[in-house]
Every structure is written in C-alpha cells, then in structure tokens.
Design a protein around this motif. Structure first.
Motif, short mmCIF file in Angstrom:
data_model
loop_
_atom_site.label_atom_id
_atom_site.label_comp_id
_atom_site.label_asym_id
_atom_site.label_seq_id
_atom_site.Cartn_x
_atom_site.Cartn_y
_atom_site.Cartn_z
N TRP A 102 48.47 14.71 67.85
CA TRP A 102 47.91 13.81 69.09
C TRP A 102 48.34 12.43 69.16
N ARG A 103 49.15 12.09 67.98
CA ARG A 103 49.59 10.85 68.19
C ARG A 103 51.21 10.57 68.68
N ARG A 148 58.92 20.80 76.16
CA ARG A 148 58.07 19.76 75.60
C ARG A 148 56.64 20.17 75.90
N ALA A 149 55.68 19.74 75.06
CA ALA A 149 54.42 20.21 75.26
C ALA A 149 53.46 19.01 74.92
N GLU A 177 53.35 13.52 74.51
CA GLU A 177 54.20 14.64 74.57
C GLU A 177 55.42 14.76 73.41
N HIS A 178 55.36 15.89 72.94
CA HIS A 178 56.22 16.25 72.08
C HIS A 178 57.07 17.24 72.18
N PRO A 179 58.59 17.42 71.46
CA PRO A 179 59.43 18.69 71.74
C PRO A 179 58.79 19.79 71.22
N VAL A 180 58.78 21.06 71.47
CA VAL A 180 58.51 22.14 71.24
C VAL A 180 59.03 22.51 69.89
N HIS A 200 49.46 22.50 76.21
CA HIS A 200 50.04 23.03 77.34
C HIS A 200 51.53 22.52 77.23
N PHE A 201 52.63 23.33 77.93
CA PHE A 201 53.91 22.98 78.24
C PHE A 201 53.89 21.86 79.34
N VAL A 202 54.88 21.15 79.33
CA VAL A 202 54.89 20.19 80.52
C VAL A 202 56.16 20.43 81.39
N ASN A 203 57.17 21.13 80.96
CA ASN A 203 58.26 21.39 81.83
C ASN A 203 58.63 22.94 81.55
N TYR A 204 57.47 23.60 81.65
CA TYR A 204 57.79 25.23 81.74
C TYR A 204 58.28 25.74 82.99
N HIS A 205 57.67 25.15 84.21
CA HIS A 205 57.72 25.60 85.58
C HIS A 205 59.32 25.41 86.15
N THR A 206 60.11 26.27 85.81
CA THR A 206 61.44 26.08 86.20
C THR A 206 61.86 27.48 86.81
N ALA A 207 63.03 27.52 87.69
CA ALA A 207 63.45 28.74 88.15
C ALA A 207 63.61 29.87 87.17
#
Length: 281
Positions: A102-103, A148-149, A177-180, A200-207
């Motif tokens: 969380w840091r 990223r999450a 935010e960190h890389p998965v 949660h993921f931050v950039n999952y909602h893609t086509a």
C-alpha cells in the motif's frame, strides 16, 4: 564456516555458522548473506542472540528502515516494530501479503526476530512469487501483461478502526498503483505482484477484456481473485517453525508471507525491522 540447507525445492534456506551481529559490522560477511538472500528469497537463522542495536544495524545494511503508521516503532530504536500478540486474538495477520504494498515504495525486505513464541503454533509461511508467475498459463500471462492495480491500507489495517480513524489513516496513506507483474530490480525476474492489500485493477476495462458490461466488474474481480490465490499453492511455499532467537530475513519484492494464527491464547512476541524499497516497475 557458513552452512546452507535448502528447505524446499522452491524457496527458503536455513543458514548456520553466521552471527548476524557480526554481519552487522562486517561488510564482506553481510555481502555473503545478501547473495544467499537473492538466491533463496528467505533465510532462517537459529540461536541469534541479537541485541536490538545489532538487529537495527544489520537490517540497515540493506537500506533505510521504515516506520509503520499503525504498529509504530520502538521509541529507542526507530524502524524496529514490536509485533506482540499476548492479550487478544488478532485475525489480521493470517492472510497472504507483501509488506507495504500500500506504499508508493513497498518494503524491500525485513528482518524478523522471535522474542517469545508458543510451544506449538504461530508458524510463518513464505511464498515464491517468481515461481507463481512462471507457472501461470501463457494465456493468463498475456492477459495480465501491462495490467496495473490499486492497493490500500484502509481496507486492511483500517477495517478494525472506527470510521473517523479509518478515514484519517486513508487520507494519510492514499491508495497506490503498482504493476500486476513487476520486475525485480537486482535479478531481473518477473514477479506476480498482487496480494491481500490489492483492491482492483485500474486499466482492465479495454476492448480486449470487456465485450459486454457483464465482463467489466465480475471479470476483473474473478481474475484478481485467481491471481491472489496463487500464493496459497503449497509447491511455492516454505513453512518455518519459530523458536526464541530465531531470525528470518526475506526479500519482500519476490515473496509473500502469512503469519499462521493458531496459537492464541499463548503469547507470540516478534520484533521486525522493515527496509524501504524502490518504486515497482
């Protein structure tokens, strides 16, 4: 003479013939210990009659020590956190986690010494998250590449606080935010880098990932749950039974750990020096 005994095929080694007090003062001896740490990811040492000064000095050879916003540090030894479980059952340790995820700069590692432990119970499990990534199906590796999450202290440590204290903790420690999948800065290895602090993921909602609305939230949540569950696979783990003056040193970048809470009402008293890390990439 240093003697190294591997404990599992995947992770962990018990090291004999080394005084960590001496390693806190001897650069060459410390370098040997660090090389073993990068190889085995977690090292265990028995019968280490370390003073708090030596404990802090040894850990400080890895880097600057960090405080903890909830647990705090020993007032006479900044960076040394006392994890004393003796008065009440504490269910907040028994989850797989990477310290300080969380840091913005999660912990590089830690040095944990057993002060007092129950006759039986209170073990700690460590997990090789490099191996966890390697063993993922190729289709999953492709799916999480570039993901990223967010991670947060609020829903973990904060969950046990009253609402005002929880909000204050979150304001002082905003989600990060960190890389998965992160890269180890010293070995170049790929590491599966989500734990119980991940929300949660931050950039999952893609086509590519979302064809219909139903894929959006359940799809991301199911994938995150699957990735988090990899830490519970026994083939990636080592389990250590504590005795007084036993010490564990671990690379927090490539591992997760789980403090087994099966000992209450027996006391368990540990002291940990956490080391500041780098920003994951």
């Amino acid at each position: 003479m240093i003697k190294v005994e591997r404990l599992t095929a995947s992770i962990g080694a018990e090291v004999a013939g080394v005084s960590l007090g001496d390693a806190s003062r001897d650069a060459a001896l410390f370098a040997e210990v660090k090389a073993l740490l990068l190889k085995h990811r977690v090292l265990f040492f028995r019968d280490q009659d370390l003073s708090r000064e030596e404990h802090v000095a040894f850990a400080s050879r890895f880097g600057k020590l960090e405080d903890h916003p909830v647990a705090g540090s020993d007032p006479e030894h900044p960076g040394l956190v006392r994890i004393y479980r003796s008065e009440a059952k504490n269910p907040y340790e028994n989850n797989y986690h990477t310290d300080g995820l969380w840091r913005p700069n999660p912990s590089m590692g830690a040095v944990l010494r057993c002060v007092e432990c129950p006759e039986v119970g209170g073990d700690t499990i460590w997990v090789n998250m490099v191996e966890a990534y390697k063993q993922l199906p190729e289709e999953v590796k492709k799916r999480i590449e570039g993901l990223r999450a967010k991670s947060s202290i609020e829903h973990s440590f904060g969950a046990a606080m009253d609402p005002e204290e929880r909000r204050k903790l979150a304001a002082q420690n905003p989600e990060v935010e960190h890389p998965v999948v992160r890269t180890h800065p010293e070995t170049g290895e790929k590491i599966l880098y989500v734990s119980s602090f991940t929300t949660h993921f931050v950039n999952y909602h893609t086509a590519d990932n979302v064809r219909y609305g139903l894929d959006k939230t359940p799809g991301a949540s199911l994938l995150l749950n699957y990735l988090q569950s990899q830490a519970s696979i026994p083939e990636y783990q080592v389990r250590f039974r504590w005795k007084p003056n036993s010490v564990a040193v671990w690379d927090n970048r490539s591992t997760q750990h789980y403090a087994v809470m099966d000992y209450w009402p027996a006391p368990r008293k540990m002291e940990r020096a956490g080391i500041e890390g780098d920003r994951p990439y």
